[in-house]
Scaffold this motif. Structure first.
Motif, PDB file in Angstrom:
ATOM      1  N   TYR A  53       0.795  -1.127  -0.061  1.00  0.00           N
ATOM      2  CA  TYR A  53       0.022   0.161   0.069  1.00  0.00           C
ATOM      3  C   TYR A  53       0.984   1.438   0.062  1.00  0.00           C
ATOM      4  CZ  TYR A  53      -4.306  -2.569   0.700  1.00  0.00           C
ATOM      5  OH  TYR A  53      -5.428  -3.390   0.422  1.00  0.00           O
ATOM      6  N   ALA A  54       1.040   1.636  -1.093  1.00  0.00           N
ATOM      7  CA  ALA A  54       2.137   3.018  -1.261  1.00  0.00           C
ATOM      8  C   ALA A  54       1.667   3.316  -2.732  1.00  0.00           C
ATOM      9  CB  ALA A  54       3.411   2.651  -1.317  1.00  0.00           C
ATOM     10  N   THR A  55       2.100   4.657  -3.064  1.00  0.00           N
ATOM     11  CA  THR A  55       2.081   5.159  -4.406  1.00  0.00           C
ATOM     12  C   THR A  55       3.230   5.816  -4.673  1.00  0.00           C
ATOM     13  OG1 THR A  55       1.256   7.342  -3.648  1.00  0.00           O
ATOM     14  CG2 THR A  55      -0.381   5.716  -4.102  1.00  0.00           C
ATOM     15  N   THR A  56       3.547   6.049  -6.283  1.00  0.00           N
ATOM     16  CA  THR A  56       4.823   6.858  -6.578  1.00  0.00           C
ATOM     17  C   THR A  56       4.469   7.631  -7.801  1.00  0.00           C
ATOM     18  OG1 THR A  56       5.380   4.834  -8.191  1.00  0.00           O
ATOM     19  CG2 THR A  56       6.438   4.779  -5.857  1.00  0.00           C
ATOM     20  N   ARG A  57       4.958   8.699  -8.155  1.00  0.00           N
ATOM     21  CA  ARG A  57       5.195   9.446  -9.324  1.00  0.00           C
ATOM     22  C   ARG A  57       6.492   9.763  -9.497  1.00  0.00           C
ATOM     23  NH1 ARG A  57       0.623  13.575  -9.335  1.00  0.00           N
ATOM     24  NH2 ARG A  57      -0.242  12.084 -10.718  1.00  0.00           N
ATOM     25  N   ASP A  58       7.053   9.352 -10.626  1.00  0.00           N
ATOM     26  CA  ASP A  58       8.264   9.744 -11.269  1.00  0.00           C
ATOM     27  C   ASP A  58       9.417   9.175 -10.347  1.00  0.00           C
ATOM     28  OD1 ASP A  58       7.110  10.708 -13.477  1.00  0.00           O
ATOM     29  OD2 ASP A  58       6.914  12.652 -12.626  1.00  0.00           O
ATOM     30  N   GLY A  59       9.301   8.122  -9.592  1.00  0.00           N
ATOM     31  CA  GLY A  59      10.148   7.566  -8.639  1.00  0.00           C
ATOM     32  C   GLY A  59      10.109   8.344  -7.368  1.00  0.00           C
ATOM     33  N   VAL A  60       9.323   9.201  -6.831  1.00  0.00           N
ATOM     34  CA  VAL A  60       8.971   9.401  -5.724  1.00  0.00           C
ATOM     35  C   VAL A  60       7.966   8.753  -5.039  1.00  0.00           C
ATOM     36  CG1 VAL A  60       8.519  11.520  -4.329  1.00  0.00           C
ATOM     37  CG2 VAL A  60       9.767  11.810  -6.517  1.00  0.00           C
ATOM     38  N   LEU A  61       8.180   8.231  -3.882  1.00  0.00           N
ATOM     39  CA  LEU A  61       7.510   7.512  -2.937  1.00  0.00           C
ATOM     40  C   LEU A  61       6.400   8.353  -2.175  1.00  0.00           C
ATOM     41  CD1 LEU A  61       6.864   4.592  -1.952  1.00  0.00           C
ATOM     42  CD2 LEU A  61       8.702   4.930  -0.080  1.00  0.00           C
ATOM     43  N   SER A  62       5.078   7.993  -2.285  1.00  0.00           N
ATOM     44  CA  SER A  62       4.265   8.811  -1.540  1.00  0.00           C
ATOM     45  C   SER A  62       3.298   7.800  -0.720  1.00  0.00           C
ATOM     46  CB  SER A  62       3.179   9.511  -2.419  1.00  0.00           C
ATOM     47  OG  SER A  62       3.891  10.596  -3.234  1.00  0.00           O
ATOM     48  N   MET A  63       2.483   8.424   0.190  1.00  0.00           N
ATOM     49  CA  MET A  63       1.648   7.507   1.122  1.00  0.00           C
ATOM     50  C   MET A  63       0.483   6.992   0.201  1.00  0.00           C
ATOM     51  SD  MET A  63       1.355   9.521   4.722  1.00  0.00           S
ATOM     52  CE  MET A  63       0.230   8.235   5.315  1.00  0.00           C
ATOM     53  N   ALA A  64       0.038   5.672   0.785  1.00  0.00           N
ATOM     54  CA  ALA A  64      -1.202   5.306   0.108  1.00  0.00           C
ATOM     55  C   ALA A  64      -2.547   5.904   0.543  1.00  0.00           C
ATOM     56  CB  ALA A  64      -1.245   3.738   0.677  1.00  0.00           C
ATOM     57  N   VAL A  65      -3.444   5.649  -0.097  1.00  0.00           N
ATOM     58  CA  VAL A  65      -4.734   6.432  -0.030  1.00  0.00           C
ATOM     59  C   VAL A  65      -5.236   6.045   1.396  1.00  0.00           C
ATOM     60  CG1 VAL A  65      -7.195   6.416  -0.603  1.00  0.00           C
ATOM     61  CG2 VAL A  65      -5.483   6.899  -2.315  1.00  0.00           C
ATOM     62  N   ASP A  66      -5.181   4.738   1.676  1.00  0.00           N
ATOM     63  CA  ASP A  66      -5.639   4.300   2.974  1.00  0.00           C
ATOM     64  C   ASP A  66      -4.328   4.404   3.982  1.00  0.00           C
ATOM     65  OD1 ASP A  66      -6.398   2.673   5.220  1.00  0.00           O
ATOM     66  OD2 ASP A  66      -7.240   1.252   3.906  1.00  0.00           O
ATOM     67  N   THR A  72       4.614   2.883   3.307  1.00  0.00           N
ATOM     68  CA  THR A  72       5.916   3.525   2.959  1.00  0.00           C
ATOM     69  C   THR A  72       7.101   3.519   3.547  1.00  0.00           C
ATOM     70  OG1 THR A  72       4.770   5.391   3.497  1.00  0.00           O
ATOM     71  CG2 THR A  72       4.433   5.242   1.266  1.00  0.00           C
ATOM     72  N   TYR A  73       6.781   3.397   5.100  1.00  0.00           N
ATOM     73  CA  TYR A  73       7.769   3.233   5.925  1.00  0.00           C
ATOM     74  C   TYR A  73       8.672   2.280   5.533  1.00  0.00           C
ATOM     75  CZ  TYR A  73      10.295   2.202  10.261  1.00  0.00           C
ATOM     76  OH  TYR A  73      11.385   1.850  11.044  1.00  0.00           O
ATOM     77  N   PHE A  74       8.204   0.946   5.200  1.00  0.00           N
ATOM     78  CA  PHE A  74       9.162  -0.347   4.901  1.00  0.00           C
ATOM     79  C   PHE A  74       9.717   0.024   3.489  1.00  0.00           C
ATOM     80  CE2 PHE A  74       5.459  -1.732   7.546  1.00  0.00           C
ATOM     81  CZ  PHE A  74       6.488  -2.165   8.711  1.00  0.00           C
ATOM     82  N   LEU A  75       9.392   0.640   2.777  1.00  0.00           N
ATOM     83  CA  LEU A  75       9.889   1.335   1.445  1.00  0.00           C
ATOM     84  C   LEU A  75      10.950   2.381   1.273  1.00  0.00           C
ATOM     85  CD1 LEU A  75       6.605   0.550  -0.499  1.00  0.00           C
ATOM     86  CD2 LEU A  75       8.512  -0.930  -0.141  1.00  0.00           C
ATOM     87  N   TYR A  76      11.076   3.094   2.453  1.00  0.00           N
ATOM     88  CA  TYR A  76      11.814   4.445   2.166  1.00  0.00           C
ATOM     89  C   TYR A  76      13.349   4.083   1.871  1.00  0.00           C
ATOM     90  CZ  TYR A  76      14.677   3.668   6.458  1.00  0.00           C
ATOM     91  OH  TYR A  76      15.747   3.076   7.294  1.00  0.00           O
ATOM     92  N   ARG A  77      13.967   2.845   1.818  1.00  0.00           N
ATOM     93  CA  ARG A  77      15.348   2.689   1.305  1.00  0.00           C
ATOM     94  C   ARG A  77      15.351   2.242  -0.029  1.00  0.00           C
ATOM     95  NH1 ARG A  77      19.048   0.211   6.244  1.00  0.00           N
ATOM     96  NH2 ARG A  77      20.571   0.535   4.415  1.00  0.00           N
ATOM     97  N   VAL A  78      14.267   2.074  -0.620  1.00  0.00           N
ATOM     98  CA  VAL A  78      14.161   1.600  -2.190  1.00  0.00           C
ATOM     99  C   VAL A  78      14.583   2.809  -3.080  1.00  0.00           C
ATOM    100  CG1 VAL A  78      12.712   0.844  -3.861  1.00  0.00           C
ATOM    101  CG2 VAL A  78      12.233   0.012  -1.541  1.00  0.00           C
ATOM    102  N   THR A  79      15.282   2.639  -3.756  1.00  0.00           N
ATOM    103  CA  THR A  79      15.861   3.614  -4.809  1.00  0.00           C
ATOM    104  C   THR A  79      14.853   4.179  -5.528  1.00  0.00           C
ATOM    105  OG1 THR A  79      16.587   2.344  -6.658  1.00  0.00           O
ATOM    106  CG2 THR A  79      18.564   2.856  -4.920  1.00  0.00           C
TER     107      THR A  79
END
Length: 102
Positions: A53-66, A72-79
């Protein structure tokens, strides 16, 4: 072998040093969004998709709607490069909506 080396051994070593590791973050960084992504691209895929449950735009991680399910906390180190090649189809929905669709 890679999972054991990059995630399990890391977790054991961190515990041995008296620290509290987060194997989910290491798995995402080293296995899902590195090894799995690379293997998928080599096999001809253009992108991968996950159930996070996350979203992205142009490689930038953003929070999910829910916000209750946001991962996103678990994805913060993904490039950003890996995120540009990843789809997060659940990120635009709430968990109840996903259950209804299923």
């Amino acid at each position: 072998n890679e999972y054991k080396h990059k995630v399990v051994d890391y977790m054991i070593e961190e515990y041995r040093l008296g620290r509290t590791p987060n194997p989910d973050i290491m798995c995402n960084q080293e296995v899902k969004f590195k090894l799995f992504l690379e293997a998928s691209l080599e096999d001809g895929a253009d992108m991968i998709a996950t159930g996070h449950y996350a979203t992205t735009r142009d490689g930038v991680l953003s929070m999910a709607v829910d916000a209750n399910k946001d991962q996103t906390y678990f994805l913060y180190r993904v490039t950003g490069e890996a995120l540009k090649k990843t789809l997060f189809p659940l990120g635009e929905y709430t968990k109840p909506t996903v259950r209804e669709m299923a």
